[in-house]
Design an enzyme around this catalytic site. Sequence first.
Site, short mmCIF file in Angstrom:
data_model
loop_
_atom_site.label_atom_id
_atom_site.label_comp_id
_atom_site.label_asym_id
_atom_site.label_seq_id
_atom_site.Cartn_x
_atom_site.Cartn_y
_atom_site.Cartn_z
N HIS A 1 -4.73 -21.57 11.13
CA HIS A 1 -6.09 -21.98 10.77
C HIS A 1 -6.84 -20.87 10.05
O HIS A 1 -7.45 -21.11 9.00
CB HIS A 1 -6.89 -22.42 12.00
CG HIS A 1 -8.35 -22.56 11.67
ND1 HIS A 1 -8.85 -23.63 10.97
CD2 HIS A 1 -9.39 -21.71 11.87
CE1 HIS A 1 -10.14 -23.45 10.76
NE2 HIS A 1 -10.50 -22.30 11.30
N ASP B 1 -7.50 -7.78 0.72
CA ASP B 1 -6.54 -7.91 1.82
C ASP B 1 -7.23 -7.47 3.10
O ASP B 1 -8.15 -6.66 3.07
CB ASP B 1 -5.31 -7.03 1.59
CG ASP B 1 -5.57 -5.58 2.00
OD1 ASP B 1 -5.25 -5.21 3.14
OD2 ASP B 1 -6.14 -4.82 1.18
N GLY C 1 -0.99 5.93 2.42
CA GLY C 1 -2.07 6.91 2.57
C GLY C 1 -3.03 6.59 3.70
O GLY C 1 -3.41 7.46 4.48
N PHE C 2 -3.44 5.34 3.80
CA PHE C 2 -4.41 4.96 4.83
C PHE C 2 -3.81 5.11 6.22
O PHE C 2 -4.49 5.55 7.15
CB PHE C 2 -4.90 3.53 4.62
CG PHE C 2 -5.91 3.10 5.64
CD1 PHE C 2 -7.23 3.51 5.55
CD2 PHE C 2 -5.55 2.30 6.72
CE1 PHE C 2 -8.17 3.14 6.50
CE2 PHE C 2 -6.48 1.92 7.68
CZ PHE C 2 -7.79 2.34 7.56
N GLY D 1 -11.42 3.64 0.22
CA GLY D 1 -12.37 4.43 0.99
C GLY D 1 -13.62 3.69 1.41
O GLY D 1 -14.62 4.31 1.76
N CYS E 1 -11.71 -28.58 7.63
CA CYS E 1 -10.49 -27.84 7.31
C CYS E 1 -9.29 -28.79 7.26
O CYS E 1 -9.17 -29.70 8.09
CB CYS E 1 -10.25 -26.75 8.36
SG CYS E 1 -8.76 -25.77 8.07
N ASP F 1 0.86 -1.18 0.00
CA ASP F 1 0.00 0.00 0.00
C ASP F 1 0.90 1.24 0.00
O ASP F 1 2.10 1.15 0.21
CB ASP F 1 -0.96 -0.01 1.18
CG ASP F 1 -0.26 -0.06 2.52
OD1 ASP F 1 0.94 0.23 2.57
OD2 ASP F 1 -0.92 -0.38 3.52
#
Length: 374
Positions: free
Chosen positions: A333, A264, A92-93, A214, A302, A89
């Site tokens: 997990h 993500d 900015g965030f 956003g 699983c 990234d």
Amino acid sequence: MKFELDTTDGRARRGRLIFDRGTVETPAFMPVGTYGTVKGMTPEEVRATGADILLGNTFHLWLRPGEEIMRKHGDLHDFMNWQRPILTDSGGFQVFSLGDIRKITEEGVHFRSPINGEKIFLDPEKSMQIQHALGSDVVMIFDECTPYPATEDEARKSMQMSLRWAKRSRDEFDRLENPNSLFGIIQGSVYEDLRDESLKGLVEIGFDGYAVGGLAVGEPKEDMHRILEHVCPQILADKPRYLMGVGKPEDLVEGVRRGIDMFDCVMPTRNARNGHLFTSEGVIKIRNARHRDDTSPLDPKCDCYTCKNYSRAYLYHLDRCNEILGARLNTIHNLRYYQMLMEGLRGAIETGTLDAFVKDFYTSQGREVPELVD
């Protein structure tokens, strides 16, 4: 990077991203390695969960350890020993999240380091330079993450500045002769006309892929779905679509239904460390005393290392004793659960059975399937 689109089922897309460092099957979920590590996991363990690509955090890696140390190792791949694709990234965030200790201007963002209080300045050019040093396979433009709630006028001003920053990001990326890929980020908050303006401006600049930014910042789920339903059909079909920072398993399902290719989120790893575990039948809170003497596996459906080798009672015991192994097994997990969910979605799109897959997903958790607007 090359994006191949194999098939569709409704708006959902099955394809792949092809990099020099490997292929990423889409729809894809990217585990988050904020500081150059998926917390508590070796790269081999992360890969064993089925992850093809990781997300690194430009802001945090810039502050610590910094570009110089990164370059001494080669790049982020060498530093953390992950020789597959990495998306970073732009920072900015994280700057947006600093709140009162940052000041946003046309030039960039002035803020104080959350580590030592030092005055720091970050702008689109610097973000491109840092990501170049990191060797990111996918570089994200530097933008302002519009806060929620925001008036339409506030959202417009923020989005338009992000467009100007997008052009500066593109220019610096090209000046650096970066051979990797650069993604634009669509802003505009919950306002459809602003999202249209943002996408139009980004397409005019030209990017290798387009992210929807956003969202997942506090807006109602209905608004997220509405914006995705509005924006995704307008993004060029031959470009990958990335929904940033999302999310819960049901958010991934709903994003895929609306045409998203990449996701993500810190949720599977952060929740794992807090004993909040995702299973085929819903969430299990392993700290609940009911699991104290439960000899059954966490999720019989699983195939992860944790579920094949340990009981709920053992995971409960590790959590009660604050053993590091507990957090690690939980993380293995949760990450595998997310990758199995993506594998299931990809398979359903391939066979044209996405509706049935989605129905089974919600039915197994005792929930209704959300409406999809035509």
